[in-house]
Scaffold this motif. Structure first.
Motif, PDB file in Angstrom:
ATOM      1  N   MET A  12       0.834  -1.205   0.000  1.00 29.51           N
ATOM      2  CA  MET A  12       0.000   0.000   0.000  1.00 29.51           C
ATOM      3  C   MET A  12       0.869   1.255   0.000  1.00 29.51           C
ATOM      4  O   MET A  12       1.865   1.339   0.719  1.00 29.51           O
ATOM      5  N   LYS A  13       0.465   2.237  -0.790  1.00 26.92           N
ATOM      6  CA  LYS A  13       1.140   3.529  -0.808  1.00 26.92           C
ATOM      7  C   LYS A  13       0.590   4.423   0.308  1.00 26.92           C
ATOM      8  O   LYS A  13      -0.467   4.121   0.876  1.00 26.92           O
ATOM      9  N   PRO A  14       1.296   5.529   0.633  1.00 32.70           N
ATOM     10  CA  PRO A  14       0.865   6.387   1.748  1.00 32.70           C
ATOM     11  C   PRO A  14      -0.544   6.961   1.631  1.00 32.70           C
ATOM     12  O   PRO A  14      -1.117   7.377   2.641  1.00 32.70           O
ATOM     13  N   LYS A  61      18.261  -5.751  -6.970  1.00 35.10           N
ATOM     14  CA  LYS A  61      16.899  -5.228  -6.881  1.00 35.10           C
ATOM     15  C   LYS A  61      16.868  -3.802  -7.417  1.00 35.10           C
ATOM     16  O   LYS A  61      17.860  -3.071  -7.337  1.00 35.10           O
ATOM     17  N   PHE A  62      15.722  -3.407  -7.930  1.00 37.71           N
ATOM     18  CA  PHE A  62      15.582  -2.080  -8.506  1.00 37.71           C
ATOM     19  C   PHE A  62      14.380  -1.359  -7.910  1.00 37.71           C
ATOM     20  O   PHE A  62      13.294  -1.925  -7.800  1.00 37.71           O
ATOM     21  N   LEU A  63      14.599  -0.109  -7.501  1.00 36.00           N
ATOM     22  CA  LEU A  63      13.536   0.752  -6.983  1.00 36.00           C
ATOM     23  C   LEU A  63      13.273   1.828  -8.028  1.00 36.00           C
ATOM     24  O   LEU A  63      14.150   2.653  -8.295  1.00 36.00           O
ATOM     25  N   ALA A  64      12.092   1.828  -8.610  1.00 35.52           N
ATOM     26  CA  ALA A  64      11.733   2.864  -9.585  1.00 35.52           C
ATOM     27  C   ALA A  64      11.374   4.157  -8.859  1.00 35.52           C
ATOM     28  O   ALA A  64      10.764   4.134  -7.787  1.00 35.52           O
ATOM     29  N   ALA A  65      11.767   5.278  -9.435  1.00 37.85           N
ATOM     30  CA  ALA A  65      11.470   6.588  -8.843  1.00 37.85           C
ATOM     31  C   ALA A  65       9.963   6.760  -8.678  1.00 37.85           C
ATOM     32  O   ALA A  65       9.176   6.350  -9.537  1.00 37.85           O
ATOM     33  N   ASN A  66       9.576   7.369  -7.548  1.00 36.44           N
ATOM     34  CA  ASN A  66       8.155   7.669  -7.343  1.00 36.44           C
ATOM     35  C   ASN A  66       8.015   8.912  -6.503  1.00 36.44           C
ATOM     36  O   ASN A  66       8.969   9.476  -6.059  1.00 36.44           O
TER      37      ASN A  66
END
Length: 220
Positions: free
Chosen positions: A69-71, A215-220
């Motif tokens: 879940m996002k904030p 692992k990769f974290l896409a910008a958000n």
């Protein structure tokens, strides 16, 4: 210069950008680094997270993040029940962590067939976070930019391999940091990139000797 995000704050389910939105983001980044939803999560709260976290929903926000879940997800207040419905076991406790930021959470994630992962991160306000430890190694990144996280054996040639693989995929490196537990031990490369790193490039890296996890974290 600050951004409009700094002035207005994040779009979120309240009541606190530090204790709720930041906590949800910590959980979400932890899940992304683990690579899947954990089957079991052990969460420790330190400092003000422990003192006022329950009233601010920090505990529920962390679990919500682990559930993906996002904030701004309206289900955050019900995350404990959602976790139960989805079969994710969890426990939450207070813990004194030496020299840690007051808004710190420590999360241990487990799942069958996956090596356990331990992450420590803290909220700096406005829904922003910093990851400061990963599997016992001191690190420093936010995940706000496209970020490639590589766990590897600390030996010559690993950095060159990563740079060559990214160049071949036409990925430009914006910044690179290297952290390690000891000389010749284990290291973590944190690489911020201008583009999304394709799955093929990550699989190529994971196939190389001495590279343990990518692992990769896409910008958000």
């Amino acid at each position: 210069m600050g951004s409009i995000f700094d002035i207005l704050g994040p779009v979120m389910v309240g009541p606190s950008s530090s204790h709720t939105a930041g906590a949800a983001r910590i959980g979400m980044v932890a899940r992304q680094l683990f690579g899947r939803q954990p089957e079991k999560a052990t969460v420790y709260l330190h400092g003000s997270f422990a003192a006022t976290g329950k009233g601010h929903g920090t505990d529920r926000a962390l679990i919500a993040g682990l559930l993906g879940m996002k904030p701004d997800d309206m289900r955050i207040p019900d995350s404990f029940q959602v976790a139960k419905d989805e079969g994710m076991e969890f426990s939450i406790a207070s813990k004194e962590i030496k020299e840690a930021h007051p808004n710190t959470a420590q999360i241990i994630m487990e799942a069958e067939g996956v090596k356990p992962m331990k992450i420590q991160a803290y909220s700096i306000g406005g829904g922003r976070i910093r990851v400061c430890k990963l599997d016992g190694i001191d690190v420093n990144f936010s995940g706000e930019s496209n970020t490639l996280i590589i766990r590897n054996v600390d030996e010559p040639g690993r950095i060159k391999e990563v740079a060559v693989a990214l160049a071949n995929a036409e990925i430009n490196i914006a910044t690179m940091q290297v952290f390690r537990d000891k000389r010749g031990g284990y290291a973590i490369m944190v690489v911020e990139t201008d583009q999304i790193v394709p799955q093929k490039a990550m699989e190529e890296l994971e196939s190389k000797r001495g590279i343990i996890r990518v692992k990769f974290l896409a910008a958000n």
